[in-house]
Design a protein around this motif. Sequence first.
Motif, PDB file in Angstrom:
ATOM      1  N   PHE C 102       0.639  -1.119   0.051  1.00 22.00           N
ATOM      2  CA  PHE C 102       0.331  -0.523  -0.016  1.00 22.00           C
ATOM      3  C   PHE C 102       0.820   1.276  -0.025  1.00 22.00           C
ATOM      4  O   PHE C 102       0.319   2.149  -0.288  1.00 22.00           O
ATOM      5  CB  PHE C 102      -0.260   0.340   0.823  1.00 22.00           C
ATOM      6  N   ASP C 103       1.888   1.307   0.245  1.00 22.79           N
ATOM      7  CA  ASP C 103       3.244   2.544   0.502  1.00 22.79           C
ATOM      8  C   ASP C 103       4.026   2.108  -0.773  1.00 22.79           C
ATOM      9  O   ASP C 103       4.157   3.965  -1.231  1.00 22.79           O
ATOM     10  CB  ASP C 103       3.233   2.884   1.745  1.00 22.79           C
ATOM     11  N   VAL C 104       4.714   1.548  -1.096  1.00 23.98           N
ATOM     12  CA  VAL C 104       5.193   1.305  -2.686  1.00 23.98           C
ATOM     13  C   VAL C 104       4.706   0.858  -3.602  1.00 23.98           C
ATOM     14  O   VAL C 104       3.876  -0.156  -3.957  1.00 23.98           O
ATOM     15  CB  VAL C 104       6.257   0.341  -1.924  1.00 23.98           C
ATOM     16  N   ARG C 105       4.934   2.432  -4.557  1.00 27.08           N
ATOM     17  CA  ARG C 105       4.119   2.231  -5.349  1.00 27.08           C
ATOM     18  C   ARG C 105       4.324   1.014  -6.994  1.00 27.08           C
ATOM     19  O   ARG C 105       6.462   1.131  -7.277  1.00 27.08           O
ATOM     20  CB  ARG C 105       4.888   3.905  -6.753  1.00 27.08           C
ATOM     21  N   GLY C 106       3.813  -0.058  -7.231  1.00 30.46           N
ATOM     22  CA  GLY C 106       4.682   0.216  -8.001  1.00 30.46           C
ATOM     23  C   GLY C 106       4.962  -1.892  -7.129  1.00 30.46           C
ATOM     24  O   GLY C 106       4.424  -3.118  -7.611  1.00 30.46           O
ATOM     25  N   LEU C 108       2.895  -3.544  -5.106  1.00 29.55           N
ATOM     26  CA  LEU C 108       1.871  -4.894  -4.625  1.00 29.55           C
ATOM     27  C   LEU C 108       1.908  -4.885  -5.952  1.00 29.55           C
ATOM     28  O   LEU C 108       1.736  -6.582  -6.469  1.00 29.55           O
ATOM     29  CB  LEU C 108       0.727  -3.543  -4.487  1.00 29.55           C
ATOM     30  N   LEU C 109       2.812  -5.049  -7.422  1.00 32.88           N
ATOM     31  CA  LEU C 109       2.743  -5.424  -8.812  1.00 32.88           C
ATOM     32  C   LEU C 109       3.483  -6.223  -8.404  1.00 32.88           C
ATOM     33  O   LEU C 109       2.778  -7.567  -9.127  1.00 32.88           O
ATOM     34  CB  LEU C 109       2.841  -4.399  -9.406  1.00 32.88           C
ATOM     35  N   GLN C 112       2.637  -9.652  -6.917  1.00 30.07           N
ATOM     36  CA  GLN C 112       1.374 -10.674  -7.279  1.00 30.07           C
ATOM     37  C   GLN C 112       2.194 -11.106  -8.541  1.00 30.07           C
ATOM     38  O   GLN C 112       1.843 -11.957  -8.561  1.00 30.07           O
ATOM     39  CB  GLN C 112       0.438  -9.199  -7.572  1.00 30.07           C
ATOM     40  N   ILE C 113       3.433 -10.137  -8.735  1.00 30.28           N
ATOM     41  CA  ILE C 113       4.479 -11.176 -10.147  1.00 30.28           C
ATOM     42  C   ILE C 113       5.423 -11.979 -10.086  1.00 30.28           C
ATOM     43  O   ILE C 113       4.999 -13.603 -10.038  1.00 30.28           O
ATOM     44  CB  ILE C 113       5.123  -9.526 -11.056  1.00 30.28           C
ATOM     45  N   ALA C 280      -0.973 -10.309 -12.682  1.00 35.06           N
ATOM     46  CA  ALA C 280      -0.791  -9.782 -11.863  1.00 35.06           C
ATOM     47  C   ALA C 280      -1.080  -8.699 -11.847  1.00 35.06           C
ATOM     48  O   ALA C 280      -2.020  -7.857 -10.642  1.00 35.06           O
ATOM     49  CB  ALA C 280       0.911  -9.607 -11.904  1.00 35.06           C
ATOM     50  N   GLY C 281      -1.329  -8.045 -12.892  1.00 34.41           N
ATOM     51  CA  GLY C 281      -2.060  -6.117 -12.686  1.00 34.41           C
ATOM     52  C   GLY C 281      -3.033  -6.452 -12.469  1.00 34.41           C
ATOM     53  O   GLY C 281      -4.104  -5.983 -11.739  1.00 34.41           O
TER      54      GLY C 281
END
Lengths: 270, 348, 542
Positions: C102-106, C108-109, C112-113, C280-281
Motif C-alpha cells: 500500500f505504500d510502495v508504488r508498484g 503490490l504489482l 503479485q508477479i 498480476a496487474g
Amino acid sequence: MKKLSVRRRHPLAALVVLLIALAATGGLYATFAPADKAKAEESSAQSLAIDEGKKLYQVGCASCHGTGGQGSSDGPSLVGVGAAAVDFQVGTGRMPLQQPGAQAPKKPVAYSQTEIDQLAAYVASLGPGPAQPNKSDYDPAGGDAARGGDLFRTNCAQCHNFIGKGGALTHGKFAPDLGGVTPKHMYEAMETGPQNMPVFPESLLKQKDKQDIIAWLDTVNSDKAEEPGGYGLGGLGPVSEGLFAWVIGLVLLIGVACWVAAHTAKARKS
Amino acid sequence: MSSEHLPSEADHGPAGQVAVADHEDPFKDPGLPPHEPRKQDIDERSAKRSERTVALLFTISMLATIGFIASFVAFPVDKMAYVWPLGHVSILHLMLGLTLGIALFCIGAGAVHWARTLMSDVEIADERHDIEADAETRAKVFADFKQGAEESGFGRRKLLRNTLFGALTLLPLSGIVLLRDLGPLPEDKLRHTLWGKGKRLINENTEEPLRPEDITLGSLAFAMPEGLKKDDHDFNVEIAKAALMLVRIHPDDIKDKKSLDWGHDGILAFSKICTHVGCPVSLYEQQTHHVLCPCHQSTFDLADGAKVIFGPAGHALPQLKIHVNDDGYLEALGDFAEPVGPSFWERG
Amino acid sequence: MATATDSRRPASKGEKVADWADGRLGIYGLAKANMRKIFPDHWSFMLGEICLYSFIIIILTGVYLTLFFKPSMAELVYDGSYGPMNGIHMTEAYASTLDISFDVRGGLLVRQIHHWAALIFIAAMAVHMMRVFFTGAFRKPREINWLFGFLLLVLGCIAGFTGYSLPDDLLSGTGVRFMQGAIMGMPLVGTYLAMFLYGGEFPGDDVIPRFFSIHVLLVPGIMLGLLVAHLILVFYHKHTQFAGPGRTNKNVVGMPLLPVYMAKAGGFFFLVFGVITVIAGAVTINPIWVLGPYRPDQVSTGAQPDWYMGWTEGMIRMMPGWEWVIPTGHTINFGVFIPLMVVGVIPIAIALYPFFESWLTGDKREHHIADRPRNVPTRTAFGVAWLSWVFMCMIGGGNDLWATHLHLSINSITWFVRIGFFVVPPIVFWITRRICLGLQRRDRDKVLHGRESGIIKRLPHGEFIEVHEPLAQEEMHTLTAHEQYRPLEAGPKVDENGVVRKQGVVERVRTKLSKNYFGDAGQIPKPTAEEYREVTSGHGHH
C-alpha cells in the motif's frame, strides 16, 4: 407569612386548600395525561400487531412450530426466541421452510416487512427474547472496521472465512456467504444464533463489538469492497488461485509456446 | 503376425535392438523433406509487411513503457476506481501491470514474429556423437588415475588413509554441535499452559472475567487465562497453548459424566487447539454440539467429552476443570490434565 | 593474438573485443560448438523454458521485495495506509508486507508477479516433467538430468512453502502451525526438531527470519546451481526429437540457436514475463491485507496451502484418526506420520523411475527419439494413474470448497477421496492402457490399409467399400519408427547340464513386469514389411 398563619384557622381555609389541591391535581393530570394516552394507544397498536401476527402465524408457521409456538417434532419451540430471531429467519427467507434438509437456506422473502414485524411481535409476546435492534446499533458507519476484523477472526472467520465468503460444516451444513446480508440481519444472527450458528449474546460480544464486525464486513465483503490487487477470485484463497494459475496462466503460456514453436505457413498449400 | 520382425535376443540379454531395415523396407526413412519457401521468402511485399508488424510491436512496447512511467507519476497509490469486470481496484496497480505487461509482451511478440517470418526457416540436421568416450580415452583415463593413486600412496599407506578418514568423519560433528543452540530442549514445556488453580476465565472479546450467566445455552465463548494481556511479548506463545473454548450444553444432553463434572452447570471448557496438528478448532454447531477443525476436518463431539468422531485427529480435546468462585466468576481448578495441541512422541 | 585475423583485412572493433575475450576466456571454442546449435521445434519442448523464465522472473522480483520486506517477528501496532488494519497488533513481517502493498508504488504489482510466477513456475515444472516422462526423454543418457529436474521441483515446492509463510498473515501462519504439528508428530525426534526449527515453543520469534534465509538464500542458491547444471546437460546431450522423416537417433533436426532460437527463446522470455505481469496487474493473489496478522488462536475456514502442496494437504485430510500409544508409553500420531511417510516415499519413486525402466528393459543404448506416449502403454498408464492419484489427493485438499460450491457433504467427499485414493488409480491405469492399445491399433491399420478417404465406391457386384488412400512415405515411416521390446522370458528350468536353475525373486519379478510392459497385453505389434507387402499385393484389399 404572618397573614397566612393568622388566617389558617379561618373556617374557609380548608375549602381553599381543597381547591388549590384540586387545581394542582388537575394541572398535573393535564400535564401527564397525553403521555398515558399515547401509551395506551401504543399498547393497543402492539396488541393489534400481535393479533395480526398471530393470524399470520397460524397460517404460515403453526404447522411446524405448534399452534402456540410450543414447537413440535417438525420445528423447535419459539418461546423466548425473541423478535430478532423472527426478523432474521423470515426476513432472509429461511422461514417458512420449503423442504427439510441439512439446513434452511436463504430464499426469496415470503412476507412484507410489516407482516414480519407483526409475526415478530406475536412471537416476542410468547416469552422474553432479543428484540429487533435499532439502526444505531448496527450501522456500519459507526463501527471500527479494524477492531471488527480482529473480533471477526476470533469469533466468526473459522466458519465464515476471512472476509465472510462462507465455508463448509459437517454433513452438508455450511456457514453462508455474508456478502449481501443486511447489517440488521447480521446483528440479529449474532444475537440469536440461527440454526447451528452459536449465539453471541451481549454478555459475550457487546453491541459495539457486533457493530465493529459489521463494519469490517461492510469494508471487505460488500458491493463497494475494494480489491486493490485486481479481481479477487471469490476471496477463497489458494484453491481458486491455484486453479487460475493452471487454467488461465499455464494454458495461456502453453498457447503462446505453441505459436512460438509452430512452423510458419508455407507459401504453397500442400 | 507375431514377432518375426522383432530383433532376436538372448534370454537375459538386452531386449531389443533397432529393427534392421532392409533395402526394400516399405517404411524406410525418406529423409528430410525439401525446404518449402514461406510467403515472405518469395514475396518481398509480404516480407515488408512482416517487417512493419515487427516494428509496430516494438513501437507499442516503447509507448507502453512511457505509459508505465506516466502512470507511476500520475496515479496516487491509494486511488481506487471501478473497472469492469475486475471490481474496485487500485488504478495505479492496474495501469502499471497492464503497461509493463504490454511493454514486455510486445518485445517478445516482435522478436518471435521476426524469427518466424523473416529469419531462415530451413531445417538443419546436426549429427549427434556418442557421449561415451572411445576405448583409447577410457584406457588413458584409467591409467592416469592408477598412476596418480599409486604416486599418492593412498592404497599402500593405510595408516595415512585411515586417519584421514577418521579426521574427515569427525569434522562435521563440529557443525552439528553448532546447531545445538537453535532452540531449547522440549523438557516439559509442552505439558504446561498458563492455566492454573484460581485463574479466572477472561472473555477474549471484552477482556472481562466471565460469569456463568454470561454463557447462555447455545453460545460460544473464547477465554484466556487471567493475567495474560494481548500486548504481552509472549502472548502468541502462551495463547497457542492456553486458548480456551467455552460452550453451554443442557446438562441432560451431556453424555460423558466426567465431562459434566469438570464443567459448571453444563458450561464446558475445552482446549481450542486441535489435537491433530494444532489449528484452532472452533467451528461449533450449537445444535449438534459438534466442533469441526477448519484445517483437516477433525470433528469432536463436545457433548461426549470432545471425542473424535471424524477426521485425522487421534484423541479428544483436553478439557479444563472449572468452577465458580465465591465472587461468582468462572475460574480454573488447575492446569489441563494432559498436554494440549498436537500429539507427540513423548506425550504418552 | 593477431594471428587469427591477419588474413585479408584488419579486424573490426567488434572482432577486436571478441579476440580480447577469447584470449582470456577461450570463448571461440565454446561459440564454435554452440552458436549454430540446432534445436528441434515442438511446443512441448518450450515447457522447460516457461520454468526457466518464470524462475528468472521470481528472482528479479524477489530481489526487489527484499529491499522492503522486514523478516522480523518483532511486534508493533499498525498505523499505516491500510485503514482496516489500523491499531492491530502484528509482526514487522506482516506490517512490512502491508507497506509493500500500500505504500510502495508498484510494490503490490511486484509482489503479485512474484507470487503468480511462483505458482506458474511449479505448474510448468510439473507439466515439463510429465512431458519428459510420457515421451521417455528420461532414458539414457538423460537419467541424471531427470534427477536434477526432480530436485528442482522439490526445491521449488520448498521455496514456495517458505515464501508463502513469510508475510506472517493468518493463512500462512496456519500453514506454519501445520508444519510444526507435523514435525511434532514424527516419532522419537519430533519435539526436538520442532524446538530447534522454531527456536522454542510455537510460534516463537525465530521462524520467519529463519524461513527468510532459507527462502532467499539457501534454496534459490542450490536451485541456481542445479538449473545451470540442468541447462548444461541439455546443451551437451542435445535435445530429443520426435520421429519423422530425416530424424534419426543419430541426429537432431531443427533451427539454429543463432539467429532463430536466440530470437524465439529470447522473445519467449518477454512473452512469459508479459503474460504473468498482466495477470498480476488484473488478478489478486494472496490478499494478505484482508487475512489479518497471525495469531495462534485465530483461524479461517478454507485454510489451504498453495496448489503444489495440495496433494499433501489432501492426504492429511483423508487420514482416519489413528493414534497409538505403544507399549513403551510413546505416542505415534498416524494422522500425521503416515502422510509424512507417503510424501517422502512417492517422490523418491518418481525420481528413480528411469533407473527402474532401464533395469527392466536391460537397454544400455542412448535414446534421442522421444516416444509417442501410446507406444509405451504401460509407462503411460503408470503416469496417468499417478496423476489421477495426485488429483484425488487434490480434491481431498480442497474438500471444504467442493462441499460449499457443489452443495455436497464434506464427510461424503472425504469418504469418496479415501476410497478413490486406492480405487481410482488402478481403474485409470487400465483405461489408459486400453486407450493406448487402441491408438496403436489405429496406427497399425493406417499403415497397412491407408487412411479412410471418405469416398464410398460401389463395386461391380454391388458391394460398397470406402476407398482407403495409402499413406505418404513420410507418414508411414513416422508411424513405424518406434522400437518394440520383447518381453523377457523365464529362463529354462534346467541348464544344459541338467541341473535345476535357481531363479531369484528379483529375476522372476523382472520377467513378470517385462511381460506386463511388452507382452501381448502391453503393446500391439507394429506392422512388418511382410505384412504390408501381403496386404498391398492384392487379395482382400479393402
